[in-house]
Enzyme design. Sequence first.
Site, PDB file in Angstrom:
ATOM      1  N   ASP A 101       0.831  -1.213   0.000  1.00 24.26           N
ATOM      2  CA  ASP A 101       0.000   0.000   0.000  1.00 24.26           C
ATOM      3  C   ASP A 101       0.865   1.263   0.000  1.00 24.26           C
ATOM      4  OD1 ASP A 101      -2.352   1.422   0.005  1.00 24.26           O
ATOM      5  OD2 ASP A 101      -2.711   1.211   2.164  1.00 24.26           O
ATOM      6  N   GLY A 102       0.295   2.349  -0.512  1.00 21.09           N
ATOM      7  CA  GLY A 102       0.942   3.663  -0.423  1.00 21.09           C
ATOM      8  C   GLY A 102       1.529   4.188  -1.724  1.00 21.09           C
TER       9      GLY A 102
ATOM     10  N   GLU B  72       0.686 -13.318  12.292  1.00 19.97           N
ATOM     11  CA  GLU B  72       1.316 -12.186  12.976  1.00 19.97           C
ATOM     12  C   GLU B  72       1.179 -10.969  12.057  1.00 19.97           C
ATOM     13  OE1 GLU B  72       2.594 -12.302  16.023  1.00 19.97           O
ATOM     14  OE2 GLU B  72       2.106 -14.440  16.151  1.00 19.97           O
TER      15      GLU B  72
ATOM     16  N   ASN C 236     -11.168  -2.232  -5.184  1.00 29.20           N
ATOM     17  CA  ASN C 236     -10.362  -1.320  -6.016  1.00 29.20           C
ATOM     18  C   ASN C 236     -11.043  -0.972  -7.342  1.00 29.20           C
ATOM     19  OD1 ASN C 236      -7.185  -2.649  -4.843  1.00 29.20           O
ATOM     20  ND2 ASN C 236      -8.221  -0.783  -4.209  1.00 29.20           N
ATOM     21  N   TRP C 237     -12.147  -1.695  -7.688  1.00 36.70           N
ATOM     22  CA  TRP C 237     -12.934  -1.308  -8.880  1.00 36.70           C
ATOM     23  C   TRP C 237     -13.577   0.054  -8.675  1.00 36.70           C
ATOM     24  CZ3 TRP C 237     -11.758  -4.128 -12.901  1.00 36.70           C
ATOM     25  CH2 TRP C 237     -11.462  -5.484 -12.754  1.00 36.70           C
TER      26      TRP C 237
ATOM     27  N   LEU D 125      -6.942  -4.502   7.504  1.00 37.78           N
ATOM     28  CA  LEU D 125      -6.798  -5.616   6.554  1.00 37.78           C
ATOM     29  C   LEU D 125      -7.366  -5.294   5.181  1.00 37.78           C
ATOM     30  CD1 LEU D 125      -7.584  -8.801   8.676  1.00 37.78           C
ATOM     31  CD2 LEU D 125      -5.475  -8.291   7.453  1.00 37.78           C
TER      32      LEU D 125
ATOM     33  N   ARG E 105       1.904  -4.913   6.190  1.00 38.66           N
ATOM     34  CA  ARG E 105       1.231  -3.833   5.452  1.00 38.66           C
ATOM     35  C   ARG E 105       2.108  -2.601   5.470  1.00 38.66           C
ATOM     36  NH1 ARG E 105      -5.010  -2.203   4.614  1.00 38.66           N
ATOM     37  NH2 ARG E 105      -4.623  -0.515   3.162  1.00 38.66           N
TER      38      ARG E 105
ATOM     39  N   ARG F 151       0.204   7.820  -2.497  1.00 39.69           N
ATOM     40  CA  ARG F 151       0.765   8.845  -1.606  1.00 39.69           C
ATOM     41  C   ARG F 151       2.254   9.046  -1.866  1.00 39.69           C
ATOM     42  NH1 ARG F 151      -1.177   6.043   3.515  1.00 39.69           N
ATOM     43  NH2 ARG F 151      -1.770   4.491   1.964  1.00 39.69           N
TER      44      ARG F 151
HETATM   45  C1  IPE Z   1      -5.588  -2.507  -0.060  1.00 32.79           C
HETATM   46  O1  IPE Z   1      -5.207  -1.187  -0.273  1.00 32.79           O
HETATM   47  C2  IPE Z   1      -5.611  -3.248  -1.355  1.00 32.79           C
HETATM   48  C3  IPE Z   1      -4.325  -3.478  -2.002  1.00 32.79           C
HETATM   49  C4  IPE Z   1      -3.152  -3.159  -1.523  1.00 32.79           C
HETATM   50  C5  IPE Z   1      -4.391  -4.144  -3.269  1.00 32.79           C
HETATM   51  P1  IPE Z   1      -6.279  -0.019  -0.448  1.00 32.79           P
HETATM   52  O2  IPE Z   1      -5.528   1.224  -0.651  1.00 32.79           O
HETATM   53  O3  IPE Z   1      -7.266  -0.402  -1.500  1.00 32.79           O
HETATM   54  O4  IPE Z   1      -7.024  -0.047   0.959  1.00 32.79           O
HETATM   55  P2  IPE Z   1      -7.843   1.085   1.720  1.00 32.79           P
HETATM   56  O5  IPE Z   1      -8.863   1.617   0.756  1.00 32.79           O
HETATM   57  O6  IPE Z   1      -6.882   2.148   2.134  1.00 32.79           O
HETATM   58  O7  IPE Z   1      -8.424   0.385   2.903  1.00 32.79           O
HETATM   59  C1  IPE Z   2      -1.582   0.296  -3.349  1.00 36.80           C
HETATM   60  O1  IPE Z   2      -1.323   1.672  -3.363  1.00 36.80           O
HETATM   61  C2  IPE Z   2      -1.921  -0.250  -4.714  1.00 36.80           C
HETATM   62  C3  IPE Z   2      -3.304  -0.696  -4.869  1.00 36.80           C
HETATM   63  C4  IPE Z   2      -4.247  -0.647  -3.968  1.00 36.80           C
HETATM   64  C5  IPE Z   2      -3.655  -1.279  -6.137  1.00 36.80           C
HETATM   65  P1  IPE Z   2      -2.501   2.720  -3.379  1.00 36.80           P
HETATM   66  O2  IPE Z   2      -2.868   2.994  -4.799  1.00 36.80           O
HETATM   67  O3  IPE Z   2      -3.627   2.282  -2.522  1.00 36.80           O
HETATM   68  O4  IPE Z   2      -1.801   4.000  -2.767  1.00 36.80           O
HETATM   69  P2  IPE Z   2      -2.431   4.986  -1.678  1.00 36.80           P
HETATM   70  O5  IPE Z   2      -2.867   4.142  -0.538  1.00 36.80           O
HETATM   71  O6  IPE Z   2      -3.564   5.695  -2.339  1.00 36.80           O
HETATM   72  O7  IPE Z   2      -1.303   5.895  -1.317  1.00 36.80           O
HETATM   73 MG    MG Z   3      -4.038   2.490  -0.559  1.00 36.57          MG
END
Ligand code: IPE
Ligand code: IPE
Ligand code: MG
Length: 260
Positions: free
Chosen positions: A36-37, A226, A84-85, A214, A207, A40
């Site tokens: 994630d991230g 863990e 994510n859709w 989660l 994460r 950002r």
């Molecule tokens: C979780 O990240 C899904 C993936 C890393 C593929 P998200 O960015 O979609 O999760 P939320 O929306 O912050 O909970």
């Molecule tokens: C994780 O990064 C990738 C996917 C969920 C596909 P993000 O795209 O969620 O990045 P942030 O959380 O918006 O920074």
């Molecule tokens: Mg994200």
Amino acid sequence: MWKFLESKEKNNKNNIEKKDELNYNNIPKHVAIIMDGNGRWAKERNLPRSFGHKVAVENLNKIVKEASDLGIKYLTLYAFSTENWNRPPEEINTLMKLLVEYLRKQLSELNKNNVIIKTIGDISKLPNICIQVLEESMEETKNNSGMVLNLALNYGGRHEILNAVKNLFKEYNAGNISKEDVDNIDVNMFNQYLYTKDSPDPDIIIRTSGEQRLSNFMLWQCAYSEFWYTNVKWPDFSKEDLHQAIKDYQLRHRRFGGIK
Ligand code: IPE
Ligand code: IPE
Ligand code: MG
């Protein structure tokens, strides 16, 4: 021989135990990562989110190789959730294109490293080109004997559990399982209806990016996993960060409800 230092030094400030070296005899069998991230990471640099995803794939490549070198048997990567859709179509497009590019570019290297590619999630809803490349990649690597690289795509824990229940009903209605089977259903039998039927539960779920949730990932399988969180955003997540997660994991006391 145990490769880690006997000495555990206490980090006084946070009162967290730190270990200097990895114990190669206690590498978690199944590591799952919520990557994630990316968005950002890009925003901080005044770059488009798509750039964050691009760098994320390069990083993924590095971490997959390291995980395989460490002797991790199963690496599950959360790459695209059922939620994510809800993102803008252009971003979804970028993510799907990057998936295809990654597999096309890295397949021979992954094969050379003996990696087995698998997926969890409903990949039938992905664009055709993704399905095609994924199926080719799975077919080509199915006889390898190294690390299983499990890509979670259009994956959601709730969807997975509902899907399992629906399939159980279907089999019952078709007469493939009896009323007695249904009465005796247990964890092991239910596991057989999940996407993860061929893999053990994750030992550790990592994460990145500072979020501590989660987001619908492996809800059933995480019963005794863990959890390990870091503020580092996925494009910056390094081999050293992976080592740190495993070192911390090695200091945890897993009791599974029993007593030590
Ligand atoms: C979780 O990240 C899904 C993936 C890393 C593929 P998200 O960015 O979609 O999760 P939320 O929306 O912050 O909970
Ligand atoms: C994780 O990064 C990738 C996917 C969920 C596909 P993000 O795209 O969620 O990045 P942030 O959380 O918006 O920074
Ligand atoms: Mg994200």
